[in-house]
Design an enzyme around this catalytic site. Structure first.
Site, PDB file in Angstrom:
ATOM      1  N   TYR A  53      30.089  73.879   7.157  1.00 42.64           N
ATOM      2  CA  TYR A  53      29.488  73.150   8.275  1.00 42.64           C
ATOM      3  C   TYR A  53      28.136  72.586   7.846  1.00 42.64           C
ATOM      4  O   TYR A  53      27.214  73.328   7.507  1.00 42.64           O
ATOM      5  CB  TYR A  53      29.306  74.052   9.494  1.00 42.64           C
ATOM      6  CG  TYR A  53      30.596  74.541  10.129  1.00 42.64           C
ATOM      7  CD1 TYR A  53      31.832  74.010   9.768  1.00 42.64           C
ATOM      8  CD2 TYR A  53      30.588  75.534  11.091  1.00 42.64           C
ATOM      9  CE1 TYR A  53      33.014  74.451  10.344  1.00 42.64           C
ATOM     10  CE2 TYR A  53      31.765  75.992  11.679  1.00 42.64           C
ATOM     11  CZ  TYR A  53      32.969  75.446  11.301  1.00 42.64           C
ATOM     12  OH  TYR A  53      34.138  75.893  11.875  1.00 42.64           O
ATOM     13  N   SER A 204      38.659  74.969  18.840  1.00 40.31           N
ATOM     14  CA  SER A 204      38.897  73.748  19.614  1.00 40.31           C
ATOM     15  C   SER A 204      39.784  74.008  20.831  1.00 40.31           C
ATOM     16  O   SER A 204      40.791  73.327  21.042  1.00 40.31           O
ATOM     17  CB  SER A 204      39.520  72.660  18.728  1.00 40.31           C
ATOM     18  OG  SER A 204      39.265  71.378  19.269  1.00 40.31           O
ATOM     19  N   PRO A 205      39.428  74.982  21.675  1.00 40.22           N
ATOM     20  CA  PRO A 205      40.236  75.276  22.856  1.00 40.22           C
ATOM     21  C   PRO A 205      40.237  74.156  23.889  1.00 40.22           C
ATOM     22  O   PRO A 205      41.062  74.171  24.808  1.00 40.22           O
ATOM     23  CB  PRO A 205      39.578  76.545  23.419  1.00 40.22           C
ATOM     24  CG  PRO A 205      38.163  76.463  22.948  1.00 40.22           C
ATOM     25  CD  PRO A 205      38.242  75.857  21.579  1.00 40.22           C
ATOM     26  N   LEU A 206      39.345  73.188  23.724  1.00 38.65           N
ATOM     27  CA  LEU A 206      39.293  72.046  24.637  1.00 38.65           C
ATOM     28  C   LEU A 206      39.940  70.804  24.030  1.00 38.65           C
ATOM     29  O   LEU A 206      39.647  69.676  24.431  1.00 38.65           O
ATOM     30  CB  LEU A 206      37.836  71.749  25.021  1.00 38.65           C
ATOM     31  CG  LEU A 206      37.138  72.875  25.783  1.00 38.65           C
ATOM     32  CD1 LEU A 206      35.678  72.546  26.014  1.00 38.65           C
ATOM     33  CD2 LEU A 206      37.839  73.147  27.100  1.00 38.65           C
ATOM     34  N   GLY A 209      37.709  68.277  22.653  1.00 40.95           N
ATOM     35  CA  GLY A 209      36.918  67.644  23.719  1.00 40.95           C
ATOM     36  C   GLY A 209      37.725  66.811  24.679  1.00 40.95           C
ATOM     37  O   GLY A 209      37.245  66.447  25.753  1.00 40.95           O
ATOM     38  N   LEU A 211      40.313  67.584  26.532  1.00 36.80           N
ATOM     39  CA  LEU A 211      40.697  68.271  27.770  1.00 36.80           C
ATOM     40  C   LEU A 211      39.570  68.346  28.793  1.00 36.80           C
ATOM     41  O   LEU A 211      39.785  68.776  29.930  1.00 36.80           O
ATOM     42  CB  LEU A 211      41.204  69.681  27.454  1.00 36.80           C
ATOM     43  CG  LEU A 211      42.589  69.729  26.793  1.00 36.80           C
ATOM     44  CD1 LEU A 211      42.879  71.120  26.243  1.00 36.80           C
ATOM     45  CD2 LEU A 211      43.669  69.310  27.785  1.00 36.80           C
ATOM     46  N   GLY A 213      38.398  65.737  29.975  1.00 31.76           N
ATOM     47  CA  GLY A 213      38.675  64.562  30.798  1.00 31.76           C
ATOM     48  C   GLY A 213      37.738  63.397  30.549  1.00 31.76           C
ATOM     49  O   GLY A 213      37.877  62.336  31.167  1.00 31.76           O
ATOM     50  N   LYS A 214      36.801  63.561  29.635  1.00 31.41           N
ATOM     51  CA  LYS A 214      35.799  62.513  29.418  1.00 31.41           C
ATOM     52  C   LYS A 214      36.379  61.229  28.842  1.00 31.41           C
ATOM     53  O   LYS A 214      35.767  60.166  28.940  1.00 31.41           O
ATOM     54  CB  LYS A 214      34.683  63.029  28.503  1.00 31.41           C
ATOM     55  CG  LYS A 214      35.093  63.243  27.054  1.00 31.41           C
ATOM     56  CD  LYS A 214      33.908  63.566  26.158  1.00 31.41           C
ATOM     57  CE  LYS A 214      33.343  64.913  26.441  1.00 31.41           C
ATOM     58  NZ  LYS A 214      32.271  65.281  25.477  1.00 31.41           N
TER      59      LYS A 214
END
Length: 320
Positions: A53, A204-206, A209, A211, A213-214
């Site tokens: 990273y 990355s559970p979203l 990014g 999920l 909704g953006k």
């Protein structure tokens, strides 16, 4: 925040983990400090990073915060090795020498003599898995790591590594991408982990990014999808295949008077075998949105509907 055992080990981790992929690159030291303070104040413990990273920059930043912002023993510190930077780009290297050299450099950057969890970040087809596993064993026996695991490996590799480490070091964790938009680990990785007592960490559970909704209408100028170095990371989930799932999450959120982010995290937290969902917030405000999901438990009917709309294709030999 609920603390969960990592597989069959005695190590306990918060069910929401804090990822640091953007730290020192998109997230500066002030935002990182605020994130870490808010996370620990909320009961969070799992702090996830990697030598790759920001080419070690994230670890260096964490090293400046441990002791000043939070005490070292307040966090379960996880780092990864196996992807190193060369003049021609990133190279996967799971050799014993590369992994242990990387771990030593990580400890120096983090300013600690051990990490709580050390993971091999990616499978290396050029290095025998037995050799990679020998580095994990030595990391524990030398005191440089308390527990070890794999990241982004196939089910058979998880099973083989667990077998090789059985009886002494033990395989504690497998970290893999897992969300309503990526459920591939349900075919082999999660069943293998469950059978062998290995805890699952979901990165990355979203859905990178998506999920939240953006991206339902457009791509915000300050989002990852608009970032030169992260646009390619988000793009796979911006197509039609993801749209139905995103809309289902948004509809569920409206009905519950919550945010899509909270619904997506609540769904993942309830999946069998998941010890922690690792969220990588760019700002402290984004992290607070994830922390707000902690009190949400999805109704059974809603969970079943999300299961159905996001169900992965499963065929032979998983289903025979």
């Amino acid at each position: 925040m609920e603390q969960r055992h990592l597989g069959r080990t005695g190590l306990r981790v918060s069910r929401l983990g804090l990822g640091t992929m953007t730290w020192s690159r998109d997230t500066d030291e002030h935002e990182a400090a605020e994130q870490l303070r808010d996370f620990v104040d909320a009961g969070g413990t799992l702090l996830d990073t990697s030598a790759s990273y920001a080419d070690g920059g994230a670890e260096e930043l964490i090293g400046t915060l441990l002791g000043d912002v939070v005490a070292r023993d307040e966090v379960v510190l996880c780092t990864k090795a196996g992807v190193r930077r060369t003049g021609s780009g990133a190279v996967v290297d799971g050799s014993r020498g590369a992994l242990l050299t990387s771990l030593d450099a990580s400890l120096a950057r983090l300013g600690t003599d051990h990490v709580d969890l050390f993971l091999v970040q990616s499978p290396d087809p050029r290095t025998p898995l037995d050799e990679t596993v020998s580095a994990l064993r030595l990391a524990v026996t030398s005191g440089r790591a308390r527990y070890v695991g794999l990241a982004n490996h196939a089910g058979w590799q998880v099973a083989r590594a667990a077998t090789l480490l059985e009886g002494d070091t033990g395989l504690a964790a497998v970290e893999a991408e897992y969300s309503l938009l990526q459920r591939g680990v349900e075919r082999e990785v999660l069943p293998a982990a469950a059978a062998l007592g290995v805890g699952a960490l979901a990165w990355s559970p979203l859905g990178r990014g998506v999920l939240t909704g953006k991206y339902r209408r457009t791509i915000p100028a300050d989002s990852r999808a608009a970032s030169p170095h992260l646009a390619g990371f988000v793009e796979p989930y911006l197509g039609r295949d993801s749209a139905a799932v995103v809309e289902a999450v948004a509809t569920a959120a409206d009905g519950l008077e919550r945010t899509p982010l909270e619904v997506a995290l609540a769904w993942l937290r309830g999946r069998p075998g998941v010890s922690s969902a690792v969220v990588g917030a760019r700002t402290a405000a984004q992290l607070r949105g994830s922390l707000a999901s902690e009190d949400l438990e999805l109704p059974v009917e809603l969970r079943r509907a999300l299961d159905e709309v996001s169900a992965p294709e499963v065929g032979y030999p998983e289903r025979f």
